[in-house]
Motif scaffolding. Sequence first.
Motif, PDB file in Angstrom:
ATOM      1  N   PRO A  12      -0.474 -11.443   9.859  1.00 52.82           N
ATOM      2  CA  PRO A  12      -0.642 -10.852   8.521  1.00 52.82           C
ATOM      3  C   PRO A  12      -2.086 -10.464   8.197  1.00 52.82           C
ATOM      4  N   ARG A  13      -3.059 -11.262   8.613  1.00 53.70           N
ATOM      5  CA  ARG A  13      -4.457 -10.921   8.300  1.00 53.70           C
ATOM      6  C   ARG A  13      -4.883  -9.631   8.995  1.00 53.70           C
ATOM      7  N   TYR A  14      -4.400  -9.394  10.209  1.00 57.93           N
ATOM      8  CA  TYR A  14      -4.771  -8.173  10.925  1.00 57.93           C
ATOM      9  C   TYR A  14      -3.985  -6.968  10.422  1.00 57.93           C
ATOM     10  N   ARG A  15      -2.774  -7.210   9.935  1.00 56.40           N
ATOM     11  CA  ARG A  15      -2.024  -6.120   9.300  1.00 56.40           C
ATOM     12  C   ARG A  15      -2.797  -5.620   8.077  1.00 56.40           C
ATOM     13  N   LEU A  16      -3.361  -6.554   7.306  1.00 53.79           N
ATOM     14  CA  LEU A  16      -4.171  -6.190   6.144  1.00 53.79           C
ATOM     15  C   LEU A  16      -5.419  -5.425   6.571  1.00 53.79           C
TER      16      LEU A  16
ATOM     17  N   ASP B  41       6.453   0.336  10.933  1.00 55.28           N
ATOM     18  CA  ASP B  41       6.967   0.186   9.567  1.00 55.28           C
ATOM     19  C   ASP B  41       6.725  -1.199   8.986  1.00 55.28           C
ATOM     20  N   ASP B  42       6.707  -2.233   9.830  1.00 49.90           N
ATOM     21  CA  ASP B  42       6.510  -3.595   9.329  1.00 49.90           C
ATOM     22  C   ASP B  42       5.030  -3.983   9.237  1.00 49.90           C
ATOM     23  N   GLY B  43       4.133  -3.051   9.538  1.00 52.26           N
ATOM     24  CA  GLY B  43       2.704  -3.297   9.419  1.00 52.26           C
ATOM     25  C   GLY B  43       2.011  -3.704  10.707  1.00 52.26           C
ATOM     26  N   ARG B  44       2.793  -4.060  11.753  1.00 51.83           N
ATOM     27  CA  ARG B  44       2.160  -4.341  13.041  1.00 51.83           C
ATOM     28  C   ARG B  44       1.492  -3.057  13.517  1.00 51.83           C
TER      29      ARG B  44
END
Length: 109
Positions: free
Chosen positions: A7-11, A68-71
């Motif tokens: 999640p932190r890298y997606r951000l 689409d899921d942010g990866r």
Amino acid sequence: GLHLFEPRYRLLIKEAMHGRSKYEKGGGPIGMEKPRPRFLFSYGVGSLPLVCGDPAVIVELTRCRIYDDGRADVTIVPVMHARFSRVWEREESSRLMEAEATAAPRIRQ
């Protein structure tokens, strides 16, 4: 390249690629009409927390495919060696670290 899924890298990628074209976010080369996104990439460190003096590299994104899921799958190139001069964890970011750094001569390990 790197596959970013935490999640932190997606951000990080969401913010770095903000305002970029759909083509660039879909894996096409990131154009040069505006500066390519850059961030600090830590290396040579076993685990968090990062501390002042730790080595890092300023890297530039040259390709980024955001799913689409942010990866994201990214290609980065090194721009400059650096050392952290100040490090902190961003609030409510799933442990995304922010930092200030100073340029450093090539770091030998």
